[in-house]
Design an enzyme around this catalytic site. Structure first.
Site, PDB file in Angstrom:
ATOM      1  N   LYS A   1      41.873  47.650  41.812  1.00 56.43           N
ATOM      2  CA  LYS A   1      41.672  48.234  40.494  1.00 56.43           C
ATOM      3  C   LYS A   1      41.000  49.599  40.601  1.00 56.43           C
ATOM      4  O   LYS A   1      41.429  50.577  39.979  1.00 56.43           O
ATOM      5  CB  LYS A   1      40.818  47.306  39.615  1.00 56.43           C
ATOM      6  CG  LYS A   1      41.493  46.013  39.198  1.00 56.43           C
ATOM      7  CD  LYS A   1      40.574  45.200  38.301  1.00 56.43           C
ATOM      8  CE  LYS A   1      41.224  43.906  37.839  1.00 56.43           C
ATOM      9  NZ  LYS A   1      40.357  43.139  36.920  1.00 56.43           N
TER      10      LYS A   1
ATOM     11  N   GLY B   1      44.385  40.236  37.619  1.00 57.80           N
ATOM     12  CA  GLY B   1      44.636  39.366  38.767  1.00 57.80           C
ATOM     13  C   GLY B   1      45.615  38.269  38.460  1.00 57.80           C
ATOM     14  O   GLY B   1      45.988  37.500  39.342  1.00 57.80           O
ATOM     15  N   ASP B   2      46.065  38.168  37.211  1.00 54.49           N
ATOM     16  CA  ASP B   2      46.993  37.120  36.818  1.00 54.49           C
ATOM     17  C   ASP B   2      48.404  37.439  37.298  1.00 54.49           C
ATOM     18  O   ASP B   2      48.728  38.549  37.679  1.00 54.49           O
ATOM     19  CB  ASP B   2      47.008  36.962  35.293  1.00 54.49           C
ATOM     20  CG  ASP B   2      45.677  36.460  34.779  1.00 54.49           C
ATOM     21  OD1 ASP B   2      44.810  36.174  35.616  1.00 54.49           O
ATOM     22  OD2 ASP B   2      45.505  36.377  33.563  1.00 54.49           O
TER      23      ASP B   2
ATOM     24  N   ASP C   1      41.142  45.602  31.953  1.00 51.86           N
ATOM     25  CA  ASP C   1      41.280  44.223  32.410  1.00 51.86           C
ATOM     26  C   ASP C   1      42.006  43.433  31.318  1.00 51.86           C
ATOM     27  O   ASP C   1      42.114  43.898  30.173  1.00 51.86           O
ATOM     28  CB  ASP C   1      39.884  43.657  32.667  1.00 51.86           C
ATOM     29  CG  ASP C   1      39.912  42.204  33.087  1.00 51.86           C
ATOM     30  OD1 ASP C   1      40.814  41.822  33.843  1.00 51.86           O
ATOM     31  OD2 ASP C   1      39.044  41.455  32.625  1.00 51.86           O
TER      32      ASP C   1
ATOM     33  N   PHE D   1      40.087  23.579  44.924  1.00 55.71           N
ATOM     34  CA  PHE D   1      40.892  24.779  44.706  1.00 55.71           C
ATOM     35  C   PHE D   1      40.219  25.980  45.370  1.00 55.71           C
ATOM     36  O   PHE D   1      39.005  26.114  45.361  1.00 55.71           O
ATOM     37  CB  PHE D   1      41.011  25.042  43.201  1.00 55.71           C
ATOM     38  CG  PHE D   1      41.703  26.326  42.875  1.00 55.71           C
ATOM     39  CD1 PHE D   1      43.067  26.361  42.661  1.00 55.71           C
ATOM     40  CD2 PHE D   1      40.991  27.505  42.777  1.00 55.71           C
ATOM     41  CE1 PHE D   1      43.699  27.546  42.361  1.00 55.71           C
ATOM     42  CE2 PHE D   1      41.608  28.696  42.480  1.00 55.71           C
ATOM     43  CZ  PHE D   1      42.970  28.722  42.273  1.00 55.71           C
TER      44      PHE D   1
ATOM     45  N   ASP E   1      35.283  43.752  37.388  1.00 53.18           N
ATOM     46  CA  ASP E   1      35.655  45.033  36.792  1.00 53.18           C
ATOM     47  C   ASP E   1      34.625  46.124  37.053  1.00 53.18           C
ATOM     48  O   ASP E   1      34.821  47.265  36.635  1.00 53.18           O
ATOM     49  CB  ASP E   1      35.827  44.873  35.275  1.00 53.18           C
ATOM     50  CG  ASP E   1      36.855  43.807  34.917  1.00 53.18           C
ATOM     51  OD1 ASP E   1      37.918  43.796  35.557  1.00 53.18           O
ATOM     52  OD2 ASP E   1      36.591  42.989  34.019  1.00 53.18           O
TER      53      ASP E   1
ATOM     54  N   ASP F   1      35.200  43.217  31.334  1.00 56.63           N
ATOM     55  CA  ASP F   1      34.141  42.330  30.855  1.00 56.63           C
ATOM     56  C   ASP F   1      33.464  41.522  31.957  1.00 56.63           C
ATOM     57  O   ASP F   1      32.512  40.801  31.684  1.00 56.63           O
ATOM     58  CB  ASP F   1      34.706  41.345  29.823  1.00 56.63           C
ATOM     59  CG  ASP F   1      35.591  40.286  30.467  1.00 56.63           C
ATOM     60  OD1 ASP F   1      36.429  40.657  31.313  1.00 56.63           O
ATOM     61  OD2 ASP F   1      35.464  39.104  30.120  1.00 56.63           O
TER      62      ASP F   1
END
Length: 1094
Positions: free
Chosen positions: A713, A615-616, A392, A533, A737, A733
């Site tokens: 993932k 995920g960025d 990650d 958001f 994950d 972390d």
């Protein structure tokens, strides 16, 4: 009633099945509801949670009525409502012995030796007494049982600690302190701030001024859709709520966290699988050898035995039947080919290696008092065989501590913050003494921006920071004159903190208003609408009514969605959010952890491929490009690879298929012009679940997958495991994950900012990514080398010991007679040869830890599996055959036609057994000495002690005194003293040992001289390298230099679903928050959950 709770079905949190917006997607989302005044309920209430599940408040007898009983066994019934006591242990005082024995005897090896023990009771079959098998079996079962007991006692202590936690329960009309284990369904409990929730409870009331209850869900491992909007789950923690009351609906085993805990998949190492196959191979060899010797006995008895009058036993058995009995007799005699103590020895070694990891101070993170932790004892040697690492990014490679660094305003201002790379001289941070509400820990270097704000000449700058202070869902708490922020994500908290330091201080909010301090003036804005958001909108919007009557819309979000709404030909029809005016952009920094670039570079030298699954968006992966020093500058990055390449590749493979069937397989055409010098950066939507994608990605030194969901993932890890048959490691972390960590061969959890979800699902855990280097290159490599050396020698010593019986059978009529004394057979693996090889498996090392890190290429043998495979197994087999030949035939030749000094012939069976056994003990212990690379006092003591123990026990059991006490069990009276007083026999032992060891010494010398490995070369020049490292340490600059240019950071805007629904719900709000105090000495941010970088 309103509360802060875990993500529910109605929430708009990110879905694993859709394109993620957040790399650190967790379930800590706020949902609104309403509640009454905080007071304990007095009237009993009945709540129907689901069909047939009735809960009555404060009425324990009701839940024990016959209608709520369920049948457990036969006529035994118990309440369908579980008690709140949890049980994770396996045994109790009554069940430990029978249940543990049952579990151990399910193992094939233990069951096999139990069957042998039963065969030894049959007189016609066994030529060995029963205790030769019983004693080793009892020792093995006992050691394993002690280990299981220690593990289960730890679970008992953990369960006891949790069950004995205190909670206030409404009993007899008042709240009384009670233990968690005594709580029952229907109890009304009172919880206070920072209390853990003892069961799944229905929230009844809260003392919060706005009737809100905040819940921290960091300990939940998965997302739990709730059917009721006001449920609080066991395992969560009450936050920022002084007091609340709830009704217990589900307790103990019925709670969500217990029912959804599931079982962790049992992981096996490659060596485990190989070792099992080798044991099966040994078992097949045992059957074949026994069958061959049984056939030999059949023919021998027909030709010789039946005609020898002195061998007549009066049983009247024919040759075939005697051969059948001989087969089972040899199964018993040669049973030590199947090593009974192998598995328990492996468990002891793994346990010791796990302790070494736990005790390693160089993997201890003092800042958070977090040591490394091996949470499993079965995978240590697999750490030395890793080929792919899946990591990650946010919180694993980075610190997950967001800081406001840069901003651009109205397109013509560019301000740099803390990491100003263009400054020749060190800059002084801005002095915030002019702002009494500023956070003194906030650092910013550009004084011109502060001067512009204080001059109030630039309206764009004022509007920019006003937006940051108004467009958010941060909650504020007044705590002893201190403002404490509750931000949905750390980056939103960073933006609001930045606005505060620049003079736009967020003070308070209600469901209808927001109050801020603009420089020295306090302003209250009416909130008309708030669109929060989420992963679909990727932006947040707020509509405010200014004090002068103007209405303004503020919006912030990801650059992609904002740019679309700036374009005049926007495809979107949301008239209120098109043709927006761009005020500015921010850069939030999440720095890399210390040592990340160096660790990645070192692991790459060890031929370990590192894939970053995040995920960025692609813009945040700059530290992992060659310019960011995490990858070599020689590597070429490919950001876009057309999927057309995959279709062409698949077509070519189909066309090549008929050819490959007829002839030799043609190598596939590479995707990239320079295999091994490439890095691939792709998005999750581009991932293709086929071998072609895996082949293309595996041609790269590094792969970065952006915009991937937690499920994607895990799928990437599965693809590599499936098609490449490679050993994989996943490290993360956060909760997102967990799937990846469980899917990989080895899972590593980072104990960071996102709770303990990853750690609780991992096999190994520590606080910083840089410790992975030491875990693999030091502990993993050592564990692999030690285990391989242990297994090779273990098989060798058992073959050398057992096959002497095989050679002896040619001279005993294949009659299942043994070549050694019975007690020597019993104690050989327990006392005479176990300790030295066990210590090699625990302590041996070819080079020290510093050289292991300096030369990463030493890691390659583990990846290639060269130290233990079938080739090594058969080498151990043939080595054992050779040594058994020497041990048998040299004493046999020496005993032929021999006369002792006293005129007596020492060529009796008992003297021969003493000489062969003594030779074997010397050879085995000296052989392990030749194979030991790292000598300590303990190793010397073990080798010499094993030999001394052998002679001490042998003289004792050959003494006349013990024969008088047990005449049938000890029959070698005086054999040792009579044999070993003859110098001729000592010369025979020395000759046997010398001839056995001389070829091994010669082969080792030739290998290290002519064909040295990387490890041999490092060992040869060890002192030279150690001196060089000492010189480098002296010349090394300080780890941190002020003003030094650094590129180890990524800038991104990140956000997550916030508190909009909580803020805008007006049913439960009765009064404004308490009046704030005077000027605050410090303002700090307490993030409620970590979001992703976009």
């Amino acid at each position: 009633m309103s509360r802060r709770r875990a993500d529910s079905q109605g929430s708009l949190g990110p879905d694993d099945e859709v394109m993620p917006y957040s790399d650190d997607d967790t379930d800590d989302e706020l949902e609104p509801s309403s509640e009454g005044e905080p007071e304990a309920p007095h009237a009993p209430a009945e709540v129907r949670v689901k069909m047939g599940w009735k809960v009555k408040a404060n009425d324990r007898p009701y839940h024990h009525l016959p209608e709520f009983q369920k049948k457990v066994c036969l006529c035994i019934k118990k309440s369908r409502y579980s008690g709140n006591s949890i049980k994770t242990y396996k045994y109790n005082v009554l069940t430990f012995i029978p249940l543990n024995l049952f579990e151990q005897l399910r193992r094939v090896a233990n069951l096999y030796f139990l069957a042998l023990l039963i065969l030894q009771i049959i007189p016609d079959i066994s030529t060995l007494p029963w205790y030769t098998t019983l004693i080793p079996l009892v020792v093995v079962l006992g050691v394993t049982a002690i280990k299981d007991l220690v593990d289960d006692l730890a679970r008992h202590r953990m369960d006891k600690e949790i069950n004995n936690r205190k909670c206030e329960v409404l009993l007899d009309g008042r709240f009384q302190e009670s233990k968690w284990r005594d709580i029952e369904v229907g109890d009304v409990v009172r919880l206070k701030k920072n209390d853990f929730i003892p069961a799944d409870i229905l929230l009844l009331s809260s003392s919060n001024p706005n009737s809100l209850c905040y819940v921290e869900t960091m300990n939940l491992l998965e997302r739990y859709p709730l059917e009721l909007d006001n449920m609080l789950l066991r395992g969560c923690k009450i936050r920022n709520t002084e007091e609340c009351h709830g009704l217990v609906v589900f307790a103990g085993a019925d709670t969500k966290i217990m029912r959804n805990g599931g079982k962790t998949r049992f992981k096996r190492t490659k060596i485990d699988e190989l070792m099992n196959y080798m044991v099966y191979t040994i078992f097949v060899l045992l059957i074949l050898v026994s069958a061959g010797l049984a056939i030999g006995h059949t023919f021998w008895y027909e030709e010789i035995g039946s005609n020898a009058w002195y061998l007549f036993d009066g049983k009247g058995q024919n040759a075939s039947y005697r051969g059948f009995l001989s087969f089972w007799g040899y199964i018993i005699v040669l049973n030590t080919m199947v090593p009974i103590s192998l598995y328990v020895s492996v468990e002891v070694i793994r346990l010791g290696q796990s302790k070494f990891i736990n005790w390693d101070l160089q993997m201890y993170f003092a800042e958070k008092d977090t040591p490394a932790k091996a949470r499993t004892t079965t995978l240590n040697e697999q750490l030395g065989q890793i080929e792919y690492i899946f990591s990650d990014k946010t919180g694993t490679l980075t610190q997950n501590v967001m800081q406001f660094k840069k901003c651009t305003i109205a397109g013509h201002y560019l301000y740099y913050g803390l990491d100003n790379h263009f400054s020749v001289f060190p800059l002084q941070p801005v002095d915030w003494s002019w702002n009494q509400l500023a956070d003194k820990r906030f650092e910013f270097m550009d004084h011109s921006l502060v001067a512009c704000i204080r001059s109030r000449k630039d309206k764009d700058v004022t509007e920019f920071f006003k937006l940051l202070s108004l467009c958010h869902t941060v909650m504020v708490e007044h705590n002893d004159g201190d403002l404490v922020y509750q931000a949905a994500s750390p980056d939103e908290g960073a933006l609001v903190t930045a606005a505060r330091n620049f003079g736009f201080v967020f003070l308070s909010r209600t469901q209808d208003t927001i109050t801020i301090r603009e420089m020295d003036q306090e302003m209250t804005y009416e909130m008309l609408a708030l669109l929060d958001f989420n992963s679909d909108r990727k932006r947040m919007t707020i509509i405010l009514k200014f004090p002068d009557g103007r209405i303004r819309l503020y919006c912030k979000g990801a650059d992609t969605v904002i740019y679309e709404r700036l374009a005049p030909n926007s495809r979107h029809k949301e008239t209120t959010q098109t043709a927006l005016d761009l005020i500015g952009a921010t850069a939030i920094e999440d720095k890399l952890q210390d040592g990340v670039p160096e660790t990645i570079a070192t692991l790459a030298k060890a031929d370990i491929k590192i894939w970053v699954l995040t995920g960025d968006k692609k813009g945040t992966v700059s530290p992992f490009s060659p310019t960011g020093k995490c990858l070599s500058s020689e590597i070429v990055c490919y950001f876009h690879v057309s999927s057309e390449n995959l279709r062409i590749r698949q077509a070519n493979r189909r066309n090549e298929l008929p050819t490959t069937r007829r002839g030799k397989k043609k190598p596939a055409e590479p995707f990239f012009p320079q295999p091994g010098k490439n890095a691939l950066i792709i998005t999750g939507g581009w991932l293709v679940g086929s071998i072609d994608f895996v082949d293309m990605a595996c041609e790269c030194e590094a792969v970065i997958c952006c915009r991937v969901t937690p499920k994607q993932k895990a799928n990437v890890v599965s693809l590599v495991k499936k098609y490449k048959k490679a050993v994989t490691l996943s490290i993360g972390d956060g909760a997102n994950d967990v799937n990846m960590i469980k899917t990989a061969d080895i899972g590593v959890g980072i104990s960071g900012q996102e709770g303990m979800q990853a750690v609780m699902s991992s096999d190994y855990a520590f606080a910083q990514f840089r410790y992975l280097e030491r875990l693999l290159l030091v502990h993993g490599r050592w564990s692999y080398i030690r285990m391989c050396k242990f297994l090779r020698f273990f098989f060798f010593k058992n073959f050398a010991f057992t096959l002497v019986h095989f050679w002896y059978s040619f001279f005993s009529g294949y009659s299942s007679q043994v070549a050694y004394e019975d007690w020597f057979i019993t104690l050989y693996n327990l006392c005479y040869s176990s300790l030295p090889v066990l210590l090699v498996g625990l302590l041996d090392q070819d080079v020290n830890d510093k050289l292991s890190l300096k030369f990463p290429k030493l890691y390659l043998p583990g990846q290639q599996g060269t130290l233990f495979n079938y080739r090594n197994f058969f080498i151990s087999l043939f080595h054992g055959i050779f040594v058994s030949l020497i041990i048998f035939f040299i004493p046999y030749g020496a005993f032929l036609q021999t006369m002792g000094q006293d005129g007596e012939a020492p060529s009796d069976y008992q003297s021969f057994a003493v000489v062969t056994a003594s030779s074997l003990v010397f050879i085995v212990n000296l052989q392990i000495s030749l194979d030991t690379s790292y000598w300590t006092f303990v190793n010397c003591f073990a080798v010499l002690g094993s030999i001394a123990i052998y002679f001490g026990i042998m003289f004792d059991i050959h003494s006349a005194g013990i024969h008088v006490l047990f005449p049938s069990a000890f029959t070698f009276t005086g054999a040792a003293s009579n044999a070993l007083r003859q110098p001729y026999l000592w010369l025979t032992i020395i000759l046997t040992v010398g001839i056995s060891l001389l070829p091994v010494i010669c082969i080792q010398f030739l290998h290290k001289t002519i064909w040295p490995s990387v490890g041999d070369k490092v060992q040869r020049n060890r002192k030279k390298y150690e001196m060089e490292m000492q010189e480098e340490e002296k010349k090394k600059p300080p780890a941190f230099q002020r003003g030094r240019r650094s590129r180890r950071s990524a800038y991104a805007f990140s956000h997550s679903r916030g508190y909009a629904d909580l803020i805008s719900s007006g049913q439960s709000i009765r009064r404004r928050p308490p009046t704030r105090g005077g000027p605050q000495d410090s303002i700090r941010e307490v993030p409620q959950r970590e979001a992703e970088n976009i």
